[in-house]
Design an enzyme around this catalytic site. Structure first.
Site: not given
Ligand code: GLU
Length: 427
Positions: A106, A218, A220-221
């Site tokens: 991350k 939330g 959002g997306n």
């Molecule tokens: N940020 C998204 C998650 O927490 C997607 C991560 C990704 O597609 O690599 O799962």
């Protein structure tokens, strides 16, 4: 919100409990309770007003036993290293539970895109790559969108990476815009994935989705697309809550006959903030943001940030609630989890429930590698299959061994990563 909350401690406590259940060796525990690699760096940016500003950035690679690390990049003013550590660990369990050949990582930058121009955000993205280009890449670590980042940010990051390396690497990052190496369905994927798992859970609970109601935290997306699919399947959303940038607090928007998604989207900014004055004109009751959890409904969907269902508010959950689908990462604290367990509320745990995004990211990489792109139906069909299969694998184990869903999901995920690490001769 509890200021002493530490997401990494929570992720480690969750892991330690599973490690005991799986009787893991000391070496396995050491390997998996801490990220394998961490990068902390400064990103200098010339701001539009001519001043210079330094932003702190992180990339944390938790584990790559199953394949290259994978995980999003968050832009958030309250970002901390420990939150990114926790999120990187949860990514490892997420890719593992849906059985895709990727590890977990991350990234984060401490910044608030609400107060940054597009040019300034582009500089942050490019600066991020300048610091990290040796440590990310299609065979090492593949970023994606997360809180307050989107396809445009991904494209700036890709462009900088390709400029530095002098070659084209469309599989270096996912969540790219369609037509620029992105996959159809990626924008919808996380929210749709949440509802694929909700649909399966409701079937197992003998509940008809079109008789159910829900409340979302939330807008959002994740929430927007989850609500879209949930509505299409006949479900009624009574409430959504979201952050109000102007007042620096959140509000919940309630309508007893059900919110109208299109109508709300028309009065929502690009960060998922709803205009409360216009919402009132449209007949919504505007309540304090934390009311989302108290709504009398069947399903709660926390789809904002970590640490939202806590020891303090868990008892405010109505006795009507039968299911909690965790669209966010880490929304429920271990203390709240114990209460939910006792109350017999069925949980679809975060790293299973919201795995649709990374699953579609994996499909995006596959399509980039082939340089051949599938139709939206094909992508979403494959996504449904992956999410449904993963859901049933977890729920079967939970039923057979009488486990809480979160524990069952953890056992499957951790076991896969341990096996891969053993097979590689690491432990
Ligand atoms: N940020 C998204 C998650 O927490 C997607 C991560 C990704 O597609 O690599 O799962």
């Amino acid at each position: 919100m509890d200021k002493s909350f530490n997401a990494f401690k929570m992720a480690q406590d969750q892991f330690d409990a599973v490690a005991d259940k799986l009787n893991l060796s000391e070496a396995s525990r050491e390997l998996l309770r801490t990220p394998m690699r961490e990068y902390h760096f400064s990103i200098p940016v010339k701001m539009d007003d001519g001043t210079s500003k330094i932003f702190r950035g992180f990339r944390i690679q938790h584990n790559d036993a199953l394949g290259p690390c994978k995980g999003g990049i968050r832009f958030h003013p309250q970002e901390t290293v420990d939150t990114v550590r926790a999120l990187s660990m949860w990514m490892t369990w997420k890719t593992s539970v849906v059985d895709i050949p990727l590890g977990g990582s991350k990234g984060g930058v401490i910044c608030d895109p609400h107060n940054l121009s597009d040019r300034e955000q582009e500089q942050i993205c490019r600066g991020w790559v300048r610091q990290l280009h040796k440590n990310v890449g299609p065979l090492r670590d593949i970023p994606a969108p997360d809180v307050m980042t989107n396809g445009q940010h991904m494209l700036w990051i890709l462009d900088e990476y390709e400029t530095i390396t002098g070659e084209k690497y469309p599989g270096m990052i996912t969540g790219k815009p369609v037509g620029m190496g992105g996959s159809l369905g990626r924008t919808e994927a996380t929210g749709y994935g949440v509802i694929f798992t909700v649909r399966e859970a409701l079937k197992e609970m003998n509940l008809k989705i079109d008789n159910t109601t829900a409340s979302f935290q939330g807008f959002g997306n994740v929430s927007q697309y989850a609500i879209k699919l949930y509505n299409q399947l006949g479900g009624k959303v009574l409430c959504v809550s979201c952050w109000d940038q102007q007042d620096q607090t959140s509000y919940a928007f309630y309508k007893k006959e059900g919110i109208n998604l299109e109508e709300l989207l028309n009065i929502t900014d690009r960060f998922g903030g709803v205009d409360k004055i216009k919402a009132k004109e449209l007949g919504y009751e505007v309540l304090p943001g934390d009311k989302w959890i108290e709504i009398e409904c069947d399903i709660l969907v926390p789809a904002a940030m970590e640490n939202q269902i806590t020891g303090e508010n868990v008892n405010k959950i109505s006795s009507n609630v039968k299911l909690i689908a965790e669209g966010a990462n880490g929304p429920t604290t271990p203390e709240a989890d114990e209460v939910l367990k006792k109350r017999g509320i069925f949980i679809i745990p975060d790293f299973l429930c919201n795995a649709g995004g990374v699953t579609c990211s994996y499909f995006e990489q596959v399509q980039c590698n082939m340089n051949y792109f599938w139709s939206k139906d094909e992508v979403l069909g494959k996504l449904d299959y992956k999410m449904t299969t993963a859901y049933h694998k977890v729920s079967k184990l939970a039923r057979e061994k009488k486990l809480y869903m979160r524990d069952a999901a953890y056992m499957i995920s951790v076991d896969r990563v341990v096996r891969a690490s053993v097979a590689r001769g690491w432990i």
